[in-house]
Design an enzyme around this catalytic site. Structure first.
Site, PDB file in Angstrom:
ATOM      1  N   LYS B  86     -58.900  -2.231  47.968  1.00 18.69           N
ATOM      2  CA  LYS B  86     -58.042  -3.422  47.905  1.00 18.69           C
ATOM      3  C   LYS B  86     -57.876  -4.005  49.315  1.00 18.69           C
ATOM      4  O   LYS B  86     -57.689  -3.256  50.279  1.00 18.69           O
ATOM      5  CB  LYS B  86     -56.682  -3.036  47.315  1.00 18.69           C
ATOM      6  CG  LYS B  86     -55.778  -4.221  46.969  1.00 18.69           C
ATOM      7  CD  LYS B  86     -54.484  -3.731  46.317  1.00 18.69           C
ATOM      8  CE  LYS B  86     -53.593  -4.894  45.887  1.00 18.69           C
ATOM      9  NZ  LYS B  86     -52.311  -4.429  45.308  1.00 18.69           N
ATOM     10  N   SER B 161     -50.944  -7.079  41.071  1.00 17.73           N
ATOM     11  CA  SER B 161     -51.713  -7.773  42.069  1.00 17.73           C
ATOM     12  C   SER B 161     -53.133  -7.233  42.270  1.00 17.73           C
ATOM     13  O   SER B 161     -53.982  -7.942  42.812  1.00 17.73           O
ATOM     14  CB  SER B 161     -50.975  -7.713  43.411  1.00 17.73           C
ATOM     15  OG  SER B 161     -50.933  -6.385  43.899  1.00 17.73           O
ATOM     16  N   SER B 185     -48.533  -3.055  40.236  1.00 16.78           N
ATOM     17  CA  SER B 185     -49.795  -3.687  40.645  1.00 16.78           C
ATOM     18  C   SER B 185     -51.035  -2.820  40.501  1.00 16.78           C
ATOM     19  O   SER B 185     -52.154  -3.315  40.601  1.00 16.78           O
ATOM     20  CB  SER B 185     -49.705  -4.151  42.101  1.00 16.78           C
ATOM     21  OG  SER B 185     -48.879  -5.289  42.193  1.00 16.78           O
TER      22      SER B 185
END
Lengths: 99, 509
Positions: B86, B161, B185
């Site tokens: 990420k 997210s 997330s």
């Protein structure tokens, strides 16, 4: 439901250093009002005698050994700077004219 | 292109690489080819990646092959296995943007601890994945670089997210990914994409080099297509780090063993609590029926099901959307246009304050601005006690609800998210509707407890749903055991893993 005015949003934006546009003020005033209306139900909970939690898994007195370890070199620290001069960050003027 | 390799689990790939049946370079190349074929960009394709580090990935894989070639033991059980990281973790050799314009092209001067551990384990980092800006969002639509699309239906969001990490797994672009979970997330995107996502205990994985959203809630964790793969990655990235003073200085729970024990399929003696407050109204019927089927399966595996009451969970969303913006408004003050990142300056007569305000206006997207202003409001004098102070007290009550529930049950379960993946554009201008996605995941962040999502089946329109398994602080072992047992039973019952039913992604010639 707490209503938040356009002027209040402009004040918040100033405090938060956000140069929001006139159009954004209208949009944010509506949206922030709706969100604040929803989160206001937090006041329904009777919690006067409840201690607050600031951290989920509390820890105290976290120490490390007092030993030298390498940090960033000057060049590394400045590598991402928008402007640098003579090994330092170059920044816009700090004081306003009225200061 | 060797598509076969991209279909394997991380554990299977590791076994083949370590036995020299295939090389780490071949595995890396197969995944890079897959990314080139299906990832596309902001306008089309999956768009899971913001940056692909092909050369670095191949170089890292080459080192693995060389070491194995001279008879060295693998650096870790996952040496040579590719991973998608990420874009919120700092990386020396790749840009780190956190999905924001304000950090476009930023090259951090240091590696995050998670990055360092991945490198030490000789895991092949393929690149950086898309995310909602500064991890604020539940759909990945708030990325400044365009949305990620869900491989199950590219007109839909992958959740957020960490939608980039989840979609990379579901599109077979990577067998492993790392995400961060502040309010769901990792878990909600896992549910939306038919993959596995784990939020470890707060402090279980170092936050050093993780660009902060809300520091008292942020937690990095493993994402994969199977529970065992997630466990293998968990043991690589977890553990005490002196560079993060909130890091827990205790041994990492033995989650790989737990996943293997669980896969044997016996849950007798395990008490599973069904949280009364997380289900029913507001939950899509198909999601609810996947959950009910999961409960029957857990019972068949020998677990004892009980209902538990967590009365303050219904205030979790309100507490979260006061605490999170408050921390965000403080944390994001560091983006001041002085030391790194964007600077917007129109003339030399402008003051630092004017430059900062203009930069933040240009560099931050709408959701980030909303949350900064919301936090500024909640922390202002006159409102502080009524909002932030009260939210912190409710946080205590939610932790007490968990503590009471864990006296009756070893783990708690719920649907991971109230709905399946929704169409792109559906909620992007309705912040409150977006926030409701996190209803079931938020309590674990507020209390710092461990939680994970494992696919439970397909709900409405053939879209995946997730089963959330929640455990006490440092209770990851029993959580993985239950998830692995459920996964094995569900696969046997449904004729294979949920992810095998994902439609084939459109391949560019």
């Amino acid at each position: 439901m707490p209503v938040i005015s356009r002027d209040e949003v402009a004040h918040l934006a100033r405090l938060a250093r956000l140069a929001v546009t006139e159009a954004e003020l209208d949009v944010f005033a509506g949206q922030l009002g709706v969100i604040l209306g929803a989160v206001a139900r937090i006041s329904e909970v009777a919690a006067d005698d409840i201690p607050p939690t600031s951290h989920a898994v509390p820890r105290s007195n976290v120490f490390r050994r007092d030993e030298l370890r390498p940090g960033l070199e000057q060049q590394q620290a400045l590598a991402g700077a928008p402007a640098a001069e003579e090994g330092r960050f170059r920044v816009p003027r700090i004081l306003g004219e009225e200061s | 292109m060797n598509t076969e390799l991209t279909r394997l689990t991380a554990a299977e790939l590791a076994a083949k690489i370590h036995s020299r049946e295939v090389s780490a370079v071949e595995v890396a190349r197969a995944h890079l080819d897959r990314i080139a074929a299906v990832d596309g960009g902001a306008d089309q394709g999956v768009h899971a990646f913001l940056h692909v580090a092909a050369d670095a990935a191949l170089a890292s894989a080459t080192l693995v092959d060389e070491a194995l070639g001279v008879g060295s033991a693998p650096a870790s059980p996952l040496a040579g296995v590719p991973l998608a990281l990420k874009d919120v973790f700092t990386t020396l050799d790749m840009p780190t943007t956190a999905g924001s314009r304000i950090l476009e092209g930023w090259r951090p001067p240091y590696d995050a601890t998670v990055t360092r551990r991945l490198r030490a384990a000789a895991i092949t980092i393929l690149g950086k994945t898309n995310m909602d800006e500064f991890a604020m969002g539940s759909s990945t639509e708030y990325s400044a670089y365009g949305p990620t699309r869900n491989p199950w239906d590219t007109s839909r969001v992958p959740g957020g997210s960490g939608g980039g990490s989840a979609s990379a797994l579901a599109a077979f672009e990577a067998p492993l990914a790392v995400g961060t979970d502040t309010g769901g997330s990792i878990r909600q995107p896992a549910a939306f994409t038919g993959t596995v996502g784990v939020k470890p205990t707060y402090g279980g994985v170092s936050r050093y080099g993780l660009i902060a959203c809300a520091s008292s809630l942020d937690q990095a964790g493993p994402c994969a297509r199977t529970v065992l793969d997630a466990a293998l990655l968990h043991e690589v990235i977890a553990g005490h780090d002196p560079l993060d003073s909130t890091s827990i200085d205790r041994p990492v729970p033995a989650v790989v063993d737990a996943a293997r024990v669980g896969a044997a399929g016996d849950l007798s003696g395990i008490r599973i609590g069904i949280v009364r407050q997380l289900g029913g109204e507001g939950y899509q019927p198909g999601v609810q029926s996947c959950f009910d089927a999961a409960l029957r399966m857990l019972e068949k595996l020998g677990a004892e099901l009980i209902e538990v009451n967590c009365p303050h969970f219904e205030y979790g969303l309100a507490a979260y959307y006061l605490i999170l913006p408050s921390e965000v408004s403080s944390n994001l003050a560091r983006f001041d246009a002085m030391r790194y990142g964007l600077r917007v300056q129109s003339g030399f007569e402008e003051s630092a304050e004017q430059v900062m305000a203009a930069t933040r206006e240009a560099g931050f997207g709408p959701e980030v601005k909303r949350r900064i202003m919301l936090g500024t409001y909640a922390l202002s004098s006159g409102y502080y006690e009524a909002y932030y102070g009260q939210a912190q007290k409710v946080r205590t009550l939610i932790s007490r609800d968990f503590a009471a529930a864990f006296e009756q049950a070893d783990v708690l379960v719920s649907p991971t998210a109230p709905t399946t993946a929704f169409p792109i554009g559906d909620k992007v201008d309705d912040p409150l509707a977006m926030y409701l996605n996190d209803l079931a995941t938020i309590p674990a962040n507020l209390a710092g407890t461990a939680a994970m999502s494992v696919p439970s089946g397909l709900a409405e329109e053939g879209l995946p749903a997730g089963l959330q398994v929640m455990a006490p602080v440092m209770g990851e072992a029993v959580m993985y055991r239950v998830a692995a047992a459920f996964e094995a039973a569900r696969d046997a019952d449904q004729g294979g893993p949920v992810i095998h039913r994902v439609p084939e992604s459109e391949v560019r010639a």
